[in-house]
Design an enzyme around this catalytic site. Structure first.
Site, PDB file in Angstrom:
ATOM      1  N   ASN A   1       0.836  -1.199   0.000  1.00 37.65           N
ATOM      2  CA  ASN A   1       0.000   0.000   0.000  1.00 37.65           C
ATOM      3  C   ASN A   1       0.872   1.250   0.000  1.00 37.65           C
ATOM      4  O   ASN A   1       2.094   1.156  -0.008  1.00 37.65           O
ATOM      5  CB  ASN A   1      -0.955  -0.025   1.204  1.00 37.65           C
ATOM      6  CG  ASN A   1      -0.172  -0.131   2.499  1.00 37.65           C
ATOM      7  OD1 ASN A   1       0.553   0.771   2.879  1.00 37.65           O
ATOM      8  ND2 ASN A   1      -0.297  -1.283   3.176  1.00 37.65           N
TER       9      ASN A   1
ATOM     10  N   LYS B   1       8.426 -17.972 -10.439  1.00 40.15           N
ATOM     11  CA  LYS B   1       7.836 -16.776 -11.030  1.00 40.15           C
ATOM     12  C   LYS B   1       6.630 -17.170 -11.900  1.00 40.15           C
ATOM     13  O   LYS B   1       6.736 -18.101 -12.714  1.00 40.15           O
ATOM     14  CB  LYS B   1       8.895 -16.071 -11.880  1.00 40.15           C
ATOM     15  CG  LYS B   1       8.435 -14.749 -12.411  1.00 40.15           C
ATOM     16  CD  LYS B   1       9.497 -14.091 -13.258  1.00 40.15           C
ATOM     17  CE  LYS B   1       8.888 -12.942 -14.008  1.00 40.15           C
ATOM     18  NZ  LYS B   1       9.643 -12.565 -15.179  1.00 40.15           N
TER      19      LYS B   1
ATOM     20  N   PHE C   1      -4.456   3.133  14.695  1.00 38.80           N
ATOM     21  CA  PHE C   1      -4.764   4.149  13.698  1.00 38.80           C
ATOM     22  C   PHE C   1      -5.917   3.646  12.860  1.00 38.80           C
ATOM     23  O   PHE C   1      -6.070   2.431  12.668  1.00 38.80           O
ATOM     24  CB  PHE C   1      -3.542   4.410  12.804  1.00 38.80           C
ATOM     25  CG  PHE C   1      -2.652   5.498  13.340  1.00 38.80           C
ATOM     26  CD1 PHE C   1      -1.903   5.277  14.488  1.00 38.80           C
ATOM     27  CD2 PHE C   1      -2.587   6.736  12.719  1.00 38.80           C
ATOM     28  CE1 PHE C   1      -1.091   6.282  15.005  1.00 38.80           C
ATOM     29  CE2 PHE C   1      -1.780   7.752  13.219  1.00 38.80           C
ATOM     30  CZ  PHE C   1      -1.031   7.525  14.370  1.00 38.80           C
TER      31      PHE C   1
ATOM     32  N   LYS D   1     -13.538   0.283  15.232  1.00 38.41           N
ATOM     33  CA  LYS D   1     -12.219  -0.351  15.410  1.00 38.41           C
ATOM     34  C   LYS D   1     -11.751  -0.232  16.857  1.00 38.41           C
ATOM     35  O   LYS D   1     -11.140  -1.148  17.408  1.00 38.41           O
ATOM     36  CB  LYS D   1     -11.188   0.289  14.477  1.00 38.41           C
ATOM     37  CG  LYS D   1     -11.370  -0.154  13.046  1.00 38.41           C
ATOM     38  CD  LYS D   1     -10.440   0.543  12.076  1.00 38.41           C
ATOM     39  CE  LYS D   1     -10.887   0.237  10.637  1.00 38.41           C
ATOM     40  NZ  LYS D   1     -10.215   1.008   9.636  1.00 38.41           N
TER      41      LYS D   1
ATOM     42  N   LYS E   1     -11.210  -3.782  18.613  1.00 42.11           N
ATOM     43  CA  LYS E   1      -9.816  -4.186  18.870  1.00 42.11           C
ATOM     44  C   LYS E   1      -9.398  -3.898  20.317  1.00 42.11           C
ATOM     45  O   LYS E   1      -8.223  -4.034  20.655  1.00 42.11           O
ATOM     46  CB  LYS E   1      -8.884  -3.499  17.878  1.00 42.11           C
ATOM     47  CG  LYS E   1      -9.249  -3.805  16.413  1.00 42.11           C
ATOM     48  CD  LYS E   1      -8.150  -3.450  15.432  1.00 42.11           C
ATOM     49  CE  LYS E   1      -8.632  -3.620  13.991  1.00 42.11           C
ATOM     50  NZ  LYS E   1      -7.563  -3.639  13.012  1.00 42.11           N
TER      51      LYS E   1
HETATM   52  N1  CTP Z   1      -3.899  -3.423  11.842  1.00 38.50           N
HETATM   53  C1  CTP Z   1      -3.216  -4.530  12.243  1.00 38.50           C
HETATM   54  N2  CTP Z   1      -3.272  -5.680  11.496  1.00 38.50           N
HETATM   55  C2  CTP Z   1      -4.004  -5.730  10.366  1.00 38.50           C
HETATM   56  C3  CTP Z   1      -4.703  -4.590   9.939  1.00 38.50           C
HETATM   57  C4  CTP Z   1      -4.625  -3.431  10.693  1.00 38.50           C
HETATM   58  O1  CTP Z   1      -2.542  -4.492  13.271  1.00 38.50           O
HETATM   59  N3  CTP Z   1      -4.054  -6.852   9.663  1.00 38.50           N
HETATM   60  C5  CTP Z   1      -3.870  -2.213  12.667  1.00 38.50           C
HETATM   61  C6  CTP Z   1      -3.259  -0.996  12.000  1.00 38.50           C
HETATM   62  O2  CTP Z   1      -1.877  -0.892  12.340  1.00 38.50           O
HETATM   63  C7  CTP Z   1      -4.060   0.148  12.580  1.00 38.50           C
HETATM   64  C8  CTP Z   1      -5.409  -0.453  12.879  1.00 38.50           C
HETATM   65  O3  CTP Z   1      -5.197  -1.863  12.936  1.00 38.50           O
HETATM   66  O4  CTP Z   1      -3.531   0.600  13.810  1.00 38.50           O
HETATM   67  C9  CTP Z   1      -6.484  -0.161  11.867  1.00 38.50           C
HETATM   68  O5  CTP Z   1      -6.014  -0.416  10.572  1.00 38.50           O
HETATM   69  P1  CTP Z   1      -6.941  -0.190   9.298  1.00 38.50           P
HETATM   70  O6  CTP Z   1      -6.207  -0.654   8.081  1.00 38.50           O
HETATM   71  O7  CTP Z   1      -7.489   1.204   9.309  1.00 38.50           O
HETATM   72  O8  CTP Z   1      -8.160  -1.115   9.628  1.00 38.50           O
HETATM   73  P2  CTP Z   1      -8.481  -2.622   9.412  1.00 38.50           P
HETATM   74  O9  CTP Z   1      -8.577  -3.275  10.749  1.00 38.50           O
HETATM   75  O10 CTP Z   1      -7.570  -3.251   8.430  1.00 38.50           O
HETATM   76  O11 CTP Z   1      -9.960  -2.520   8.857  1.00 38.50           O
HETATM   77  P3  CTP Z   1     -10.473  -2.123   7.378  1.00 38.50           P
HETATM   78  O12 CTP Z   1      -9.359  -2.465   6.419  1.00 38.50           O
HETATM   79  O13 CTP Z   1     -11.677  -2.942   7.194  1.00 38.50           O
HETATM   80  O14 CTP Z   1     -10.762  -0.647   7.418  1.00 38.50           O
END
Ligand code: CTP
Length: 398
Positions: free
Chosen positions: A210, A289, A323, A337, A341
């Site tokens: 990303n 590959k 975040f 979240k 969490k």
């Molecule tokens: N995070 C994590 N592990 C993952 C995804 C996210 O630890 N597999 C943590 C990120 O570091 C961040 C928080 O969870 O602090 C929220 O991440 P975000 O990408 O906004 O949310 P997701 O839980 O992935 O939910 P969604 O993609 O459905 O918005």
């Protein structure tokens, strides 16, 4: 900004010339600098160089007739906002640890105790540094509140390789600045920060990832360091330089990050997960590959670990901050979240906002707390966001 006075004590070793660089950085930033040299230091580099850079007469002889009537070691100790011994030899460390004050530097250090931070940046041969007598002296001084900027490992002037090389002069300068200006409310705390993207490999040459640049997490790690915390930064691939003075761990995939985070979690007091972790991984990683054999390519992805959710399940005393990167319904999604969490705080940002967020040096965030608190911040530098976040956490702890 009010002018601060730094007294630099220079004791004799091959690294004496590096003290000039520290002084030059301080002068460029408009600090007042006075230099005290030991006799042996002035054999390595002449006092004239130090005088020219600091703009002040270098003090060396305790019994020299003073210009005006003042007892120099006392007046310097009073004037100092910080006293930094760079380089610090085994000799000066040993003297101070054992109450010996027999020259200008050791008497000034003695007289400054309790008035201002006193910092040692040791530099010496590895065997000398590891000598238990030196190590005991360092421990004794630390117990009395003296601060050490630990030497690095490297190739030393004597040809030996090991610990004992003077810390990087930029790090010494940054430490001086942060001791003078920063809040020290995280002293003694262990802070773990995650930053940057993780990758999900597909085959030996391809992966998905990303847009995260890691800037937010690195700013958080630097702010925590400057407020006195012991910081571990676990980071995915970024183009940023690892910050000085933090334990830096590089990872690439979700599971590597998970492993390192879990290793450090029980010893952490505050955990801030700003990393953009990949939620999915390829179901079948191809060892070879993938060739362009057909017009369409379907790759199946399966859910990977939610690291933060796992931490929320096992947390004990830790303050846990997540975040939320959202493109819609910012507050509602972030609250979801926060509760799902089991977090203490969540920093929510709108990733579609044009002037802040991913890759930018600035961010506009809302910080939501499990206690129902909501702090809406204007657009500001990521470092300022980090400062606001730690101010909030400090209020919670007090
Ligand atoms: N995070 C994590 N592990 C993952 C995804 C996210 O630890 N597999 C943590 C990120 O570091 C961040 C928080 O969870 O602090 C929220 O991440 P975000 O990408 O906004 O949310 P997701 O839980 O992935 O939910 P969604 O993609 O459905 O918005």
């Amino acid at each position: 900004m009010e002018v601060k006075n730094v007294v630099i004590g220079v004791s004799g070793g091959i690294a004496v010339y590096k003290a000039l660089d520290v002084i030059s950085r301080l002068k460029k930033a408009d600090f007042g600098v006075d230099v005290i040299m030991t006799n042996s230091a002035s054999k390595f580099v002449t006092p004239l160089s130090f005088q020219s850079l600091s703009g002040n007469k270098v003090i060396n002889d305790m019994f020299e007739e003073p210009k005006s009537w003042e007892i120099q070691h006392i007046s310097l100790a009073k004037k100092a906002d910080i006293l930094v011994v760079v380089p610090a030899t085994a000799n000066i460390i040993g003297k101070v640890a054992n109450g010996i004050a027999d020259d200008m530097l050791s008497t000034t250090i003695m007289a400054a105790y309790g008035r201002c931070p006193i910092v040692f940046a040791p530099a010496m041969n590895t065997n000398m540094y590891k000598n238990p007598i030196v190590q005991n002296n360092i421990k004794k001084l630390k117990d009395y509140g003296y601060i050490f900027i630990e030497p690095e490992k490297g190739r030393l002037a004597c040809g030996d390789v090991g610990e004992g090389k003077l810390a990087d002069t930029e790090l010494i300068y940054e430490n001086i600045k942060s001791l003078l200006y920063n809040k020290r409310d995280l002293a003694g705390k262990k802070v773990m920060v995650t930053a940057g993207p993780t990758i999900a490999p597909i085959d030996p040459v391809r992966f998905i990832t990303n847009h995260s640049t890691g800037k937010m997490g690195y700013a958080i790690a630097e702010e925590a360091r400057d407020r006195g915390a012991e910081v571990t930064l676990i980071s995915g691939e970024t183009s940023l330089k690892p910050p000085f003075g933090v334990d830096f761990i590089k990872v690439s995939t979700n599971s590597e990050m998970m492993e390192k985070v879990l290793e450090k979690f029980s010893g952490s007091d505050i955990v801030i997960k700003s990393a953009a972790v990949a939620d999915y991984k390829a179901k079948n990683y191809s060892e070879l590959k993938i060739k362009k054999a057909s017009d369409n390519l379907n790759i199946e992805f399966v859910k990977d670990n939610d690291i933060l959710k796992k931490l929320g399940e096992i947390k004990k005393h830790q303050i846990l901050v997540g975040f939320a990167a959202e493109s819609n319904d910012l507050i509602e999604n972030a609250y979801g979240k926060l509760t799902r969490k089991n977090l203490d705080y969540i920093v929510a940002n709108d990733i579609l906002s044009k002037d802040a967020g991913f890759a930018s040096d600035e961010n506009r965030v809302v910080i939501l707390g499990s206690d129902g608190s909501k702090l809406e911040l204007d657009k500001m530098s990521k470092r300022k966001v980090a400062e606001n976040l730690f101010d909030l956490l400090s209020k919670k702890r007090s």
